[in-house]
Scaffold this motif. Sequence first.
Motif, mmCIF file in Angstrom:
data_model
loop_
_atom_site.group_PDB
_atom_site.id
_atom_site.type_symbol
_atom_site.label_atom_id
_atom_site.label_comp_id
_atom_site.label_asym_id
_atom_site.label_seq_id
_atom_site.Cartn_x
_atom_site.Cartn_y
_atom_site.Cartn_z
ATOM 1 N N LEU A 177 44.684 -2.530 -41.246
ATOM 2 C CA LEU A 177 44.251 -4.392 -40.945
ATOM 3 C C LEU A 177 44.047 -4.700 -39.456
ATOM 4 N N ALA A 178 44.943 -4.839 -39.206
ATOM 5 C CA ALA A 178 44.850 -5.092 -37.635
ATOM 6 C C ALA A 178 43.743 -4.566 -36.535
ATOM 7 N N ALA A 179 43.690 -2.875 -36.676
ATOM 8 C CA ALA A 179 43.501 -1.747 -36.578
ATOM 9 C C ALA A 179 41.567 -2.443 -35.895
ATOM 10 N N THR A 180 41.575 -2.062 -37.283
ATOM 11 C CA THR A 180 40.028 -2.137 -38.012
ATOM 12 C C THR A 180 39.414 -3.212 -37.987
ATOM 13 N N LEU A 181 39.903 -4.675 -37.331
ATOM 14 C CA LEU A 181 39.938 -5.703 -36.593
ATOM 15 C C LEU A 181 39.272 -6.014 -35.607
ATOM 16 N N PHE A 182 40.082 -4.902 -34.486
ATOM 17 C CA PHE A 182 39.556 -4.964 -33.607
ATOM 18 C C PHE A 182 38.443 -3.600 -33.092
ATOM 19 N N HIS A 183 38.493 -2.828 -33.311
ATOM 20 C CA HIS A 183 37.564 -1.824 -33.685
ATOM 21 C C HIS A 183 35.443 -3.112 -34.304
ATOM 22 N N GLU A 184 36.051 -2.930 -35.171
ATOM 23 C CA GLU A 184 34.588 -4.151 -35.286
ATOM 24 C C GLU A 184 34.131 -5.266 -34.589
ATOM 25 N N ASP A 195 23.843 5.662 -29.993
ATOM 26 C CA ASP A 195 24.276 6.759 -29.149
ATOM 27 C C ASP A 195 25.675 6.093 -29.652
ATOM 28 N N SER A 196 25.905 6.633 -31.310
ATOM 29 C CA SER A 196 27.222 6.863 -31.942
ATOM 30 C C SER A 196 28.045 7.306 -31.461
ATOM 31 N N GLU A 197 27.850 7.942 -30.617
ATOM 32 C CA GLU A 197 28.909 8.796 -29.838
ATOM 33 C C GLU A 197 29.541 8.106 -28.955
ATOM 34 N N PHE A 198 29.666 7.593 -28.382
ATOM 35 C CA PHE A 198 29.561 6.460 -26.936
ATOM 36 C C PHE A 198 29.786 5.048 -27.696
ATOM 37 N N ASN A 199 29.757 4.279 -28.941
ATOM 38 C CA ASN A 199 29.794 3.104 -29.330
ATOM 39 C C ASN A 199 31.283 2.837 -30.217
ATOM 40 N N GLU A 200 31.273 4.712 -31.087
ATOM 41 C CA GLU A 200 32.185 4.934 -31.539
ATOM 42 C C GLU A 200 33.684 4.521 -30.993
ATOM 43 N N ALA A 201 33.188 5.406 -30.117
ATOM 44 C CA ALA A 201 34.788 5.837 -28.687
ATOM 45 C C ALA A 201 34.850 4.836 -28.158
ATOM 46 N N PHE A 202 34.016 3.648 -27.830
ATOM 47 C CA PHE A 202 34.536 2.773 -27.135
ATOM 48 C C PHE A 202 35.138 1.834 -28.339
ATOM 49 N N ALA A 203 34.604 1.038 -29.472
ATOM 50 C CA ALA A 203 35.541 0.984 -30.085
ATOM 51 C C ALA A 203 36.493 1.488 -30.502
ATOM 52 N N THR A 204 36.950 2.788 -31.033
ATOM 53 C CA THR A 204 38.506 3.009 -31.003
ATOM 54 C C THR A 204 39.278 3.282 -29.271
ATOM 55 N N VAL A 205 38.696 3.201 -28.426
ATOM 56 C CA VAL A 205 39.561 2.365 -27.710
ATOM 57 C C VAL A 205 39.845 1.233 -27.383
ATOM 58 N N VAL A 206 39.086 0.085 -27.422
ATOM 59 C CA VAL A 206 39.509 -0.902 -27.720
ATOM 60 C C VAL A 206 40.547 -1.390 -28.240
ATOM 61 N N GLU A 207 40.269 -0.694 -30.410
ATOM 62 C CA GLU A 207 40.822 -0.406 -30.857
ATOM 63 C C GLU A 207 43.225 0.090 -30.845
ATOM 64 N N GLU A 208 42.885 0.950 -29.866
ATOM 65 C CA GLU A 208 44.113 1.006 -29.919
ATOM 66 C C GLU A 208 45.047 0.455 -28.768
ATOM 67 N N ALA A 209 44.294 -0.207 -28.078
ATOM 68 C CA ALA A 209 44.793 -0.982 -26.642
ATOM 69 C C ALA A 209 45.388 -2.237 -27.146
ATOM 70 N N GLY A 210 44.292 -2.618 -27.861
ATOM 71 C CA GLY A 210 44.560 -4.092 -28.494
ATOM 72 C C GLY A 210 45.583 -4.236 -29.663
ATOM 73 N N LEU A 211 46.014 -2.393 -30.725
ATOM 74 C CA LEU A 211 46.862 -2.278 -31.605
ATOM 75 C C LEU A 211 48.037 -2.861 -31.180
ATOM 76 N N GLN A 212 48.124 -2.017 -29.634
ATOM 77 C CA GLN A 212 49.362 -1.700 -28.835
ATOM 78 C C GLN A 212 49.812 -2.852 -28.197
#
Length: 366
Positions: A177-184, A195-212
């Motif tokens: 739940l927290a990971a999804t909030l950070f991603h969106e 550029d879906s590939e860049f957008n989703e990868a950027f949000a995924t990296v922020v999600e990872e860092a934020g969740l940690q």
Amino acid sequence: MSFIYRAGIGRLARMLLVAAAALSVSGCYFIQAATGQMELTTKRQPIAKLLSDERTPEKLRSRLEYVSAARTFASQELGLPDNESYRSYADLGRPYVVWNVFATEEFSVEPRRWCFPIAGCVVYRGYFDENNAQAYARRLRLKGMDTAVGGVAAYSTLGHFKDPVLNTMLGWSDVQLAATLFHELAHQVVYVPGDSEFNEAFATVVEEAGLQRWLASRGRLEDLNAWNDQRQRNAQFVGLLLQTRERLSALYRSDVSEEEKRDRKQYEFGVLKLQYSELKEKWNGYRGYDAWFSRTLNNAHLVSAATYYGCVPGLRELLRSVGGDLPAFYAAARELAKQTREARAAAVCEERSQSMTADGRSAASE
């Protein structure tokens, strides 16, 4: 309901219906999008109001308290937008908010792209009704295309509207739940139309860092360890998909006959399932991806892996290069966003997925 609130709904409907009339694609598609967005808007309730209402069920109250804390952390500690997104709640009464359709040609791993207002060109077409999504996928299959339909529990308008937290999200674990909030919310920081590939990868990296950082701040070390274990399993799973995608890409570029391509295509998906069975033996009985492999696979099922993860290693490396400083990472990503798609791919995407090894790692992996 105030007049302003009603006027907001009217503006939304007009925006989407005008877009439908202006574009050469089917107006029916945009009408269903307008209707779906209006449903979200009309069912939205402020989380603060629900928390102060003694009639709010305790289970819902507990989940919304957690959401509220994670949302505050996102703005105060991660530098994510401090706005009205995810500060309200809507119960849609269904398991997913939209169903996305992915498609490729029979002998291609490159996704079909659809172009829309605001989002630009993306690798999926979303429907607020599953039957409509399945019907559209059937029409594409009749044209000889590979298709896949997947339910999506979270929804974002990139900050253009006050996106609510949905009932479709609350059944998840605290971590997801927290990971999804950070991603969106990350999509509101950097988003490159088309550029879906860049957008989703950027949000995924922020999600990872934020969740940690979120889990560490709450002293949830066991959850943090479990999340790291799951992240490693996911990297291994995605690594298998990207390797299969590369092999299929080489096959489709070859000069062999279509009949042989069709046979070898099925062989490659059989190899993928065998590799997954072997990988599971290292996971001490973890079976979290079994459902994904239980269906007949095709090219379209590989689209999400390439879209969400193909550029992740390069962007992780970029985050490390600025010492994990998220505002500096956002600034660097904004600079990349100004470049051409080809330049971004060369900087953080190209050859990254090809360097993934059998266990899902790369030179840039943690």
